[in-house]
Design a protein around this motif. Sequence first.
Motif, PDB file in Angstrom:
ATOM      1  N   ASP A 156     -12.764  -3.234 -31.879  1.00  0.00           N
ATOM      2  CA  ASP A 156     -14.226  -2.982 -31.496  1.00  0.00           C
ATOM      3  C   ASP A 156     -15.024  -3.370 -33.187  1.00  0.00           C
ATOM      4  N   GLN A 160     -14.920  -7.168 -32.207  1.00  0.00           N
ATOM      5  CA  GLN A 160     -16.023  -7.108 -31.817  1.00  0.00           C
ATOM      6  C   GLN A 160     -17.123  -6.949 -33.396  1.00  0.00           C
ATOM      7  N   THR A 162     -19.079  -4.777 -33.031  1.00  0.00           N
ATOM      8  CA  THR A 162     -19.722  -3.823 -32.723  1.00  0.00           C
ATOM      9  C   THR A 162     -19.506  -2.051 -33.807  1.00  0.00           C
ATOM     10  N   THR A 188     -23.556   2.566 -29.260  1.00  0.00           N
ATOM     11  CA  THR A 188     -24.116   0.961 -29.515  1.00  0.00           C
ATOM     12  C   THR A 188     -23.107  -0.388 -28.897  1.00  0.00           C
ATOM     13  N   CYS A 189     -22.543   0.932 -28.233  1.00  0.00           N
ATOM     14  CA  CYS A 189     -21.828  -0.375 -27.757  1.00  0.00           C
ATOM     15  C   CYS A 189     -22.548  -1.668 -25.997  1.00  0.00           C
ATOM     16  N   VAL A 190     -21.782  -2.499 -26.057  1.00  0.00           N
ATOM     17  CA  VAL A 190     -22.088  -3.281 -25.760  1.00  0.00           C
ATOM     18  C   VAL A 190     -21.680  -3.946 -24.804  1.00  0.00           C
ATOM     19  N   CYS A 192     -19.145  -5.257 -24.285  1.00  0.00           N
ATOM     20  CA  CYS A 192     -18.063  -6.523 -23.676  1.00  0.00           C
ATOM     21  C   CYS A 192     -17.117  -6.034 -23.561  1.00  0.00           C
ATOM     22  N   CYS A 258     -17.628 -11.379 -23.848  1.00  0.00           N
ATOM     23  CA  CYS A 258     -18.867 -10.847 -24.024  1.00  0.00           C
ATOM     24  C   CYS A 258     -18.862 -10.191 -23.102  1.00  0.00           C
TER      25      CYS A 258
ATOM     26  N   THR B  22     -26.068 -12.639 -31.345  1.00  0.00           N
ATOM     27  CA  THR B  22     -25.140 -11.690 -30.740  1.00  0.00           C
ATOM     28  C   THR B  22     -25.566 -11.006 -29.439  1.00  0.00           C
ATOM     29  N   ALA B  30     -19.993 -12.435 -32.595  1.00  0.00           N
ATOM     30  CA  ALA B  30     -19.059 -11.665 -32.967  1.00  0.00           C
ATOM     31  C   ALA B  30     -18.240 -13.045 -34.612  1.00  0.00           C
ATOM     32  N   ARG B  33     -19.589 -11.897 -37.402  1.00  0.00           N
ATOM     33  CA  ARG B  33     -19.898 -10.174 -37.761  1.00  0.00           C
ATOM     34  C   ARG B  33     -18.380 -10.084 -38.965  1.00  0.00           C
ATOM     35  N   GLU B  51     -30.713  -8.321 -34.074  1.00  0.00           N
ATOM     36  CA  GLU B  51     -29.403  -7.343 -34.938  1.00  0.00           C
ATOM     37  C   GLU B  51     -28.971  -8.239 -35.628  1.00  0.00           C
TER      38      GLU B  51
END
Lengths: 348, 524
Positions: A156, A160, A162, A188-190, A192, A258, B22, B30, B33, B51
């Motif tokens: 994560d 990822q 995030t 804030t988890c998306v 994925c 995603c 994103t 990702a 980032r 974002e």
Amino acid sequence: MVNLTINGQAVQVENSFTILQAAEQMGISLPTFCHDKRLTGHGACRICVVEVKGARSLMTACTVPVSEGMMVETHSPSVIEARKEILRLMIENHPLDCLTCAKAGACKLQDYCFEYDVKEGGYQGAKKNYPIDDSNPFFYLDRNKCILCGRCVRVDNELQCTGAINYNQRGFNTHIGIPYERDFEASTCVSCGNCVSACPVGALMPKSDVKFRQWEVRTVKTTCAYCGVGCQLELKVKGNKVVGAEPVETEPNDGLLCVKGKFGYRFLDHPDRLKTPLIRKDGKLAEASWEEAYRTIAGKMLEIKEQHGPDAMGTFTSARCTNEENYLMQKLFRAVAGTNNVDHCARL
Amino acid sequence: MTNSINELIDADTILIIGSNTTENHPVIGAKIRQAIGKGAKLIVAEPREIELAKEADVFLQIRPGSNVALLNGMMHVILAEGWQDKAFIEERTEGFETLERVVKAYTPERAAQLCGVKAEDIVAAARLYAKADKASIIYCMGITQHSNGVGNVMSVSNLAMLCGQLGKASSGVNPLRGQNNVQGACDMGALPATLPGYQPVSKPEVIAKFEQAWNTRLSAKAGLTVPEMMDAACRGDIKFLYIMGENPMVSDPDTAHVRHALTHTDFLVVQDIFLTETAELADVVLPAAAFAEKDGTFSNTERRVQRVRKAVEAPGSAKPDWVIIMELMNALGYKSMYRDPSEIFDEIASLTPSYAGMSYERLEECGIQWPCPDKAHPGTSYLHKGAFSRGKGLFKGVEHQEPVEPTDEQYPFALTTGRVLYHYHTRTMTKRVKGLEAKVPESYLEISPSAAAELGVKDGDMLKVSSRRGEISIKAKVTDRVSGNVVFIPFHFAEAAANVLTNSALDPNCKTPELKVCAVAVKK
Ligand code: SF4
Ligand code: SF4
């Protein structure tokens, strides 16, 4: 290149290798929980310990780099005892509900306990008792099954990127969580699911509307049908139903997906799917056979071509269909209908 | 993309313009980032505070439709400071003078005024981009869906050529393709003026090659684009329309116009997996297999051709699209026989030079990036190494242009549209996935706190939004992601559909509609 000996066998490997990579090159498989090829070694779970001649204690194979002349034992009695001890500590506080656990068959903890003959913890320590966080629509977190290997946190935060989850509290109370003990939905988890794919046990699990055992499914490698990234994934199939999707560690996604790629396959067997051709009769769409549909379309095409010429026809092909289908559709209109009125929604 | 997706991780500077990466290309988001984690600098130029804007070294919250002004401003600074790559310009490009002449007038101050940003930020962005060893530009519909989309695209490549940021690993111009196989559909000749492999119908030798391969006569007259076919249908010139796997009733601008066009055809065939808003208007609807129910290939945004494999059977009597088309060809008296899609792919490879070296056998383990001209070729990870396909890269000075429909007293808000993470295109698939639908169940209008205060609007209020083309009711989402008079609607929803409002004004060159900006009124 570096020369070393593993289990009495000489081997030559790249300078940058860890002991784990060297062992892998020789086809020796070491147990790992926290290890992830895409991340730098972490040594958190310690299950990969090996004996290095001259070292005072056992070393984690995933973090220790190889060196010239190194002598390594991967399955010596002291190594095996150490691994057993780690497993005992893990299952000591792990619900032993493997009979009903959906991860059974694909669980590393189960596999290693089998391999190392570990049946029970044997200590009478405190048990964890966390509520299950099932706030996310796609997956849940059962912290009682978590072995704190930290893979999910690293995936994560480092892949990822995030940064929704981390370790909360310390010591015996350490657990994976959202800052301030909130739940996934409030984070804030998306969604994925990359942490879910990385979990080696049954702690982070996809929610599923069908029950299946891991050994009942076959996998089919394919390409995500949503966006233009074209992530590679493996569909898990039970009978004629897709029941899951796992990322593949290859170009271009290297093991990431995603939310749409991971969980978005569930439209496939939706009852609204079109199952038979429909032809408009008396203003209404009515079920028809393929023969009738083809006959109607072909008849109309020939009639319009005859009366108004080929350029009175056109097609919108699809950015969602395959190359082969787009190719055939433009061929149908160019070669058979006779018009270049062929386009698709590239611009949208 | 001129680069590969994973090259982005090693870029020193990434400029994102007109892409909400994103949410729309999450895995590329990702990777960006990851690049930031390795120290890359990020510049984001977007009308909304997406974002990634929060992680940017420079965030330029530009007015919708001011991309060219921004890029010209950056190039002005680069030339004034002497940061351009003189050797690259000298050896690899032509037309530099025309660019120089145009960007001269775009001082950072003037550009800043046109874009609604600070001049010093334009200077900072120019420095970060020009001074980077390896810089990548990422763009998407925010660049193309404008009435001057072609100008926008040219400006992007002007900037890259000016700084020599092209033709190297991690350094290039990277348009992100929206849908999974836009790249492949274009490659396959699903375009009115080109046959597979972008071979133009205007070239007699191309026509001759395909006539021989297909054993038929072909038209050398370029066909109509989607919006042109819509107009032609309204006029009664297109009588038969066959739509495969698209839903223009939701995806295309100006829904009333689309409905008019589709209902004015004599005969409409729609082939899809669900009864879409478009299929409801059809004379014949054909049930197709979904991606997991057939074999084939998709080509992703980095030109990688990858296998699609059948995992399950299609429901009922639904068939793969390729089978339907093949059977229809035969019904029309054109003999067509493929046992499976690999045979179609071999035919494609035999006619498409950039795919010539590929086969299902070679694609089995891992996809291959075109161009792949022969069986021994490994594929191409980045384009324009050493030379451009046309020889020299051509600079073209582009002037800033106001949107076709500027805001005015009657329609004082600038509406821009886009996508959200949890939905895809017209939602035919995602609205049928419970969790995705639960995440974003309905359409909404993003409105800035200042505009909301002025109108007395609270979060969650129902609003009436109208343009010269239509009106919808929609829920307000008060957020500082947008500022001033800019409002945003995700276009996915057929209910409260953004495209009832949008403008179908087209770029005169590439016929892309101006979906990214139109003037609207907002009322409680
Ligand atoms: S689902 Fe994705 S965003 Fe959410 S915690 Fe897991 S890795 Fe992070
Ligand atoms: S998994 Fe997500 S990022 Fe990857 S191709 Fe599918 S939609 Fe795109």
